[in-house]
Design a protein around this motif. Structure first.
Motif, short mmCIF file in Angstrom:
data_model
loop_
_atom_site.label_atom_id
_atom_site.label_comp_id
_atom_site.label_asym_id
_atom_site.label_seq_id
_atom_site.Cartn_x
_atom_site.Cartn_y
_atom_site.Cartn_z
N THR A 87 15.03 3.46 0.04
CA THR A 87 14.04 2.66 0.91
C THR A 87 12.70 3.02 0.46
N HIS A 88 12.18 4.25 -0.17
CA HIS A 88 11.01 4.53 -0.61
C HIS A 88 10.75 3.64 -1.76
N PHE A 89 11.65 3.31 -2.65
CA PHE A 89 11.70 2.41 -3.84
C PHE A 89 11.25 1.05 -3.23
N SER A 90 11.95 0.57 -2.25
CA SER A 90 11.84 -0.79 -1.89
C SER A 90 10.50 -0.68 -1.17
N SER A 91 10.05 0.17 -0.70
CA SER A 91 8.67 0.19 0.07
C SER A 91 7.53 -0.11 -1.23
N TRP A 92 7.67 0.62 -2.20
CA TRP A 92 6.69 0.36 -3.46
C TRP A 92 6.97 -0.97 -3.99
N LEU A 93 8.07 -1.52 -3.95
CA LEU A 93 8.38 -2.91 -4.68
C LEU A 93 7.88 -3.99 -3.65
N ILE A 94 7.81 -3.67 -2.50
CA ILE A 94 7.05 -4.65 -1.57
C ILE A 94 5.74 -4.49 -1.72
N ALA A 95 5.32 -3.39 -1.72
CA ALA A 95 3.80 -3.28 -1.96
C ALA A 95 3.29 -4.05 -3.12
N GLY A 96 3.84 -3.87 -4.04
CA GLY A 96 3.60 -4.56 -5.47
C GLY A 96 3.73 -6.22 -5.31
N GLY A 97 4.85 -6.23 -4.78
CA GLY A 97 5.04 -7.92 -4.47
C GLY A 97 3.99 -8.69 -3.52
N LEU A 98 3.49 -7.63 -2.62
CA LEU A 98 2.34 -8.08 -1.75
C LEU A 98 1.05 -8.63 -2.69
N VAL A 99 0.85 -7.43 -3.36
CA VAL A 99 -0.41 -7.63 -4.40
C VAL A 99 -0.29 -8.86 -5.21
N PHE A 100 0.60 -8.87 -5.85
CA PHE A 100 0.80 -10.33 -6.73
C PHE A 100 0.81 -11.46 -5.92
N SER A 101 1.82 -11.49 -4.86
CA SER A 101 1.67 -12.88 -4.00
C SER A 101 0.26 -13.09 -3.42
N GLY A 102 -0.33 -11.97 -2.83
CA GLY A 102 -1.69 -12.12 -2.44
C GLY A 102 -2.84 -12.86 -3.25
N LEU A 103 -2.82 -12.26 -4.56
CA LEU A 103 -3.58 -12.76 -5.48
C LEU A 103 -3.23 -14.20 -5.88
#
Length: 144
Positions: free
Chosen positions: A49-65
């Protein structure tokens, strides 16, 4: 190079390279989050779940840009404005649900499931749909 060579520039299909890189970078991160949520649901190892949280954060950065690039693309003269707006709204919904998913994953590991897993799958599917529309249906440059 003559004036006719410049005027008859070929139509380039798809987003510009920066936008394409950002758009294509979001999907693997959201897909990885869904897969790590699946791994947590089968092993109950909290590290997933910690790994998933970091992946979601990275996905949010890319999709936000990519969302910012899509917003700029709405106001460009080339291409279909209706499709550009639909593409922007799809990316916006992906980002909003991804943010809600990040908030759910910020809770305790037991509290994040099964809602976090379901949202991870939905966000990954929406990100794939955004990539599909972003790369296949939009034309930029040249004359339509």
């Amino acid at each position: 190079m003559t004036a006719t060579d410049i005027a008859e520039r070929p139509i380039r299909s798809g987003p510009n390279p920066l936008h394409g890189m950002l758009l294509a970078g979001a999907f693997p991160l959201f897909l990885g989050a869904a897969l790590s949520d699946y791994a947590y649901s089968t092993t109950f190892n909290i590290q997933w779940t910690h790994f998933s949280s970091w992946l979601i954060a990275g996905g949010l950065v890319f999709s936000g840009l990519a969302l910012i690039c899509a917003l700029i693309g709405i106001f460009r003269p080339a291409g279909s404005r209706g499709l550009s707006i639909f593409y922007f709204v799809l990316l916006l919904v992906t980002w909003i649900l991804g943010f809600i998913n990040a908030l759910i994953h910020a809770r305790d590991a037991w509290a994040a499931m099964p809602t976090g897993f379901t949202l991870s799958i939905v966000v990954a599917v929406l990100a794939f749909a955004a990539i599909w529309i972003g790369f296949t249906s939009r034309k930029t440059g040249g004359q339509s």
